[in-house]
Design an enzyme around this catalytic site. Structure first.
Site, PDB file in Angstrom:
ATOM      1  N   SER A 170      49.361 170.435  88.155  1.00 60.81           N
ATOM      2  CA  SER A 170      49.370 171.405  86.843  1.00 60.81           C
ATOM      3  C   SER A 170      49.861 171.031  85.864  1.00 60.81           C
ATOM      4  O   SER A 170      49.318 171.267  84.686  1.00 60.81           O
ATOM      5  CB  SER A 170      49.978 172.569  87.568  1.00 60.81           C
ATOM      6  OG  SER A 170      49.381 173.002  88.722  1.00 60.81           O
TER       7      SER A 170
ATOM      8  N   GLU B 162      35.095 174.354  81.545  1.00 58.27           N
ATOM      9  CA  GLU B 162      35.152 173.970  82.931  1.00 58.27           C
ATOM     10  C   GLU B 162      35.675 175.020  83.639  1.00 58.27           C
ATOM     11  O   GLU B 162      34.945 175.315  84.784  1.00 58.27           O
ATOM     12  CB  GLU B 162      36.295 172.802  83.008  1.00 58.27           C
ATOM     13  CG  GLU B 162      36.801 172.558  84.340  1.00 58.27           C
ATOM     14  CD  GLU B 162      38.068 171.769  84.415  1.00 58.27           C
ATOM     15  OE1 GLU B 162      38.492 171.412  85.721  1.00 58.27           O
ATOM     16  OE2 GLU B 162      38.745 171.497  83.600  1.00 58.27           O
TER      17      GLU B 162
ATOM     18  N   GLY C 116      32.124 188.461 113.359  1.00 60.23           N
ATOM     19  CA  GLY C 116      32.835 188.306 114.571  1.00 60.23           C
ATOM     20  C   GLY C 116      32.869 186.875 115.075  1.00 60.23           C
ATOM     21  O   GLY C 116      32.896 186.094 114.206  1.00 60.23           O
TER      22      GLY C 116
ATOM     23  N   THR D 267      45.198 176.207  89.515  1.00 63.90           N
ATOM     24  CA  THR D 267      45.519 177.143  90.377  1.00 63.90           C
ATOM     25  C   THR D 267      45.724 178.509  90.054  1.00 63.90           C
ATOM     26  O   THR D 267      45.803 178.971  88.786  1.00 63.90           O
ATOM     27  CB  THR D 267      46.903 176.609  91.278  1.00 63.90           C
ATOM     28  OG1 THR D 267      47.940 176.952  90.426  1.00 63.90           O
ATOM     29  CG2 THR D 267      47.002 175.379  91.751  1.00 63.90           C
TER      30      THR D 267
END
Length: 394
Positions: A132, A249, A347, A373
């Site tokens: 980051s 982006e 399921g 993030t």
């Protein structure tokens, strides 16, 4: 959707949809298991013109813009998110950024083969110690002359680099020796590194939870000499390079989880209308109806956020950082939520690889991590809200 899309966009969507159903869907489960990069499909996408939608015709593109790129990512992601992710790394992170920041010689040398699909591109920013915090990267370079040729010598490493293992050209970010994020935040420089360059090592693709057919590798540089003509843009202007391509982006990668969500909804709706319990289709059950209604609503909302941001970008609107981050954080979380709800509707069948929703659920999670993030996106959104409000934070 019609308010955003032109007839050209509709024609493109049909072409991508036809290609995705014909060429991508049949191999999606197989390449997820084998981790095989769909190289031949990239050549076919080149023949169809998909790789150059953000680049002018003089370089082999179509100049359709961000919305066209989002449509391609969405339709590819609907069938195989691995293919969509590698397409994004190639067509947006490499091709689009090379066009925006390259000089005429670099454009003419690299773009034709990248746009045709003959060559594959990658973008190398993230490092083991900086994700980051992109400006905290530690890969270093120094100016040198080798065999009478001026250039730069790189040392360091990158990690989690999409397409690196198959890339013919990689866009690499580094900073000058003796600088750091603390004393020279904007000293980053960008280079074009060709496959086979001495001192440039690409490691075997990593084994991952999802996106398994989109190769992710570590890269190392050991006294790797890059000639001066492979400097991309101006020296020490790499932060500007990053910011220039950041909005497109985030907007276009946000289209991938929209595609995943739509694909998962397609499977869940078909299953719910066919699967019978207690003598009736489970689609008649109130709780299943709620699942389906929420999944469809959130998918549509995510698509509208992405398309709105892409359309604004295509019409020349500036300062779309907040809108891009909103599209990214919302669409990525919707992709995971809808895929997991599809697993729940199916399921036990949703948990086995016979049905694609288990793959979709695994693939979707990465979109909450890559390209910033969800936590970073929320910080960006809040920062922009405060800035635009004119209020000050004491």
């Amino acid at each position: 959707m019609a308010s955003f899309q032109t007839p050209d966009h509709e024609m493109l969507r049909k072409a991508v949809r036809d290609f995705a159903v014909r060429e991508v869907r049949p191999i999606a489960a197989k390449i997820d298991k084998t981790k095989e990069f769909p190289r031949e499909n990239f050549r076919k996408m080149g023949e169809l013109g998909f790789h150059g939608v953000t680049v002018p015709a003089e370089y082999g593109g179509s100049a359709m813009g961000a919305l066209a790129c989002a449509i391609i990512n969405e339709e590819l992601g609907r069938e195989c998110a691995s293919t969509a992710l590698s397409y994004l790394a190639h067509a947006v992170l490499c091709v689009n950024n090379l066009y925006l920041n390259g000089n005429e010689a670099q454009r003419k040398k690299y773009l034709p083969k990248l746009i045709s699909g003959e060559h594959i591109g990658a973008w190398a920013l993230t490092e083991p110690g900086s994700g980051s915090d992109a400006r905290g990267l530690k890969t270093r370079y120094k100016r040198e002359t080798k065999n009478g040729k001026p250039g730069f010598t790189l040392n360091g490493s990158k990690i989690f680099i999409t397409n690196a293992y198959y890339a013919d050209v990689t866009i690499v970010f580094a900073r000058p020796e003796g600088t750091s994020a603390e004393n020279e935040k904007d000293a980053i420089t960008v280079f074009l590194v060709e496959k086979g360059t001495p001192g440039f090592k690409v490691h075997e693709p990593m084994d991952k939870l999802g996106m398994r057919a989109s190769p992710t590798s570590e890269i190392t540089f050991e006294d790797c000499f890059i000639p001066e003509e492979n400097l991309l843009g101006k020296e020490r202007k790499g932060s500007e390079h990053m910011l220039l391509g950041l909005d497109i982006e985030r907007i276009t990668i946000a289209a991938i989880p929209v595609g995943i969500a739509q694909g998962a909804l397609d499977v869940a709706l078909k299953y719910a209308t066919e699967r019978k319990q207690f003598g009736t289709a489970i689609a008649t059950f109130q709780l299943i109806k709620k699942f389906l209604a929420d999944m469809a609503t959130e998918t549509r909302a995510a698509r509208l956020l992405v398309y709105d941001a892409a359309d604004r970008l295509d019409h020349g609107e500036k300062g779309l950082t907040m809108e891009a981050s909103m599209a990214k954080v919302y669409a990525s979380e919707v992709g995971t939520r809808v895929a997991l709800n599809a697993v729940q509707i199916l399921g036990g069948y949703g948990y086995i690889s016979e049905f694609p929703v288990e793959r979709m659920a695994r693939d979707a999670k990465l979109l909450e991590i890559g390209a910033g993030t969800s936590e970073i996106q929320r910080i960006v959104i809040a920062r922009e809200l405060i800035r635009k409000s004119g209020h000050t934070v004491g």
